[in-house]
Design an enzyme around this catalytic site. Structure first.
Site, PDB file in Angstrom:
ATOM      1  N   ASP A   1      -4.333  -4.858   5.840  1.00 35.58           N
ATOM      2  CA  ASP A   1      -4.700  -5.698   4.701  1.00 35.58           C
ATOM      3  C   ASP A   1      -3.538  -6.640   4.370  1.00 35.58           C
ATOM      4  O   ASP A   1      -2.385  -6.238   4.352  1.00 35.58           O
ATOM      5  CB  ASP A   1      -5.040  -4.829   3.489  1.00 35.58           C
TER       6      ASP A   1
ATOM      7  N   SER B   1       0.857  -1.186   0.000  1.00 37.70           N
ATOM      8  CA  SER B   1       0.000   0.000   0.000  1.00 37.70           C
ATOM      9  C   SER B   1       0.890   1.230   0.000  1.00 37.70           C
ATOM     10  O   SER B   1       1.653   1.423  -0.946  1.00 37.70           O
ATOM     11  CB  SER B   1      -0.935  -0.051   1.213  1.00 37.70           C
TER      12      SER B   1
ATOM     13  N   HIS C   1      -2.585  -0.894  -3.273  1.00 44.11           N
ATOM     14  CA  HIS C   1      -3.591   0.155  -3.090  1.00 44.11           C
ATOM     15  C   HIS C   1      -3.037   1.444  -3.704  1.00 44.11           C
ATOM     16  O   HIS C   1      -2.300   2.183  -3.056  1.00 44.11           O
ATOM     17  CB  HIS C   1      -3.872   0.396  -1.609  1.00 44.11           C
TER      18      HIS C   1
END
Length: 189
Positions: free
Chosen positions: A133, A13, A40
């Site tokens: 995540d 991310s 992400h």
């Protein structure tokens, strides 16, 4: 339906572009496994992201498509706005189900479906990021006999994601970013 072929799944991310450039840039040009990535990006279009990563990689970097089979020696990027799932047999499917850990695509969705599809022939990699995540997905990979690699949180631009992965799933290898590609090259001769 048969199991999916051996693969490497990666998730990142915050700081992900730089991390992916380092890791993909270090993979050998004849890397034998498909590499499937969720990052992400916050972007509506992953095409430019793929083009930028391909500049650093000896492997082609492509956006994953619905019903496409993953290919060895190719980096498949999750498209923006869709969860990327790996089915038994090695085909991708896309979903617009609810966000997981505030993200779509979510790393956990890819990792959990890939663990089910690939079993012990899967390597999961969690790198820099600012949420949790990937932690549950990495746990699923390890429970199915796969290998878990986590970037050393002290080395990560954002340490929350790798730290959560270690706390939730543990890891077979915790290495600095620069050590991930050489480790993958050794694990996947």
């Amino acid at each position: 339906m048969s199991s999916a072929p051996p693969a490497v799944v990666m998730g990142c991310s915050a700081g992900g572009m730089g991390a992916l450039r380092t890791v993909l840039g270090g993979l050998s040009s004849n890397f034998p496994r498909a590499v499937v990535v969720v990052c992400h990006t916050g972007s509506e279009d992953v095409t430019t992201f793929c083009e930028l990563l391909e500049l650093a990689s000896a492997l082609p970097v492509r956006e994953a498509r619905e019903r496409q089979s993953m290919a060895p020696g190719v980096v498949h990027m999750a498209p923006s706005g869709y969860h990327l799932l790996l089915e038994r047999g090695g085909r991708f499917s896309l979903s617009v189900d609810e966000r997981v850990s505030f993200a779509r695509p979510a790393i956990d969705v890819l990792f959990e479906t890939a663990a089910s599809a690939c079993g012990k022939d899967l390597i999961g990699v969690v790198m820099t990021g600012a949420n949790n995540d990937g932690a549950a997905g990495l746990r699923a990979i390890r429970r199915r006999g796969g290998v878990a690699i986590v970037q050393d949180p002290l080395d990560a631009q954002a340490s929350a994601m790798p730290q959560a992965a270690i706390e939730t799933a543990g890891a077979d290898h915790v290495v600095p970013l620069e050590g991930i590609a050489p480790l993958l090259n050794r694990l996947c001769p």
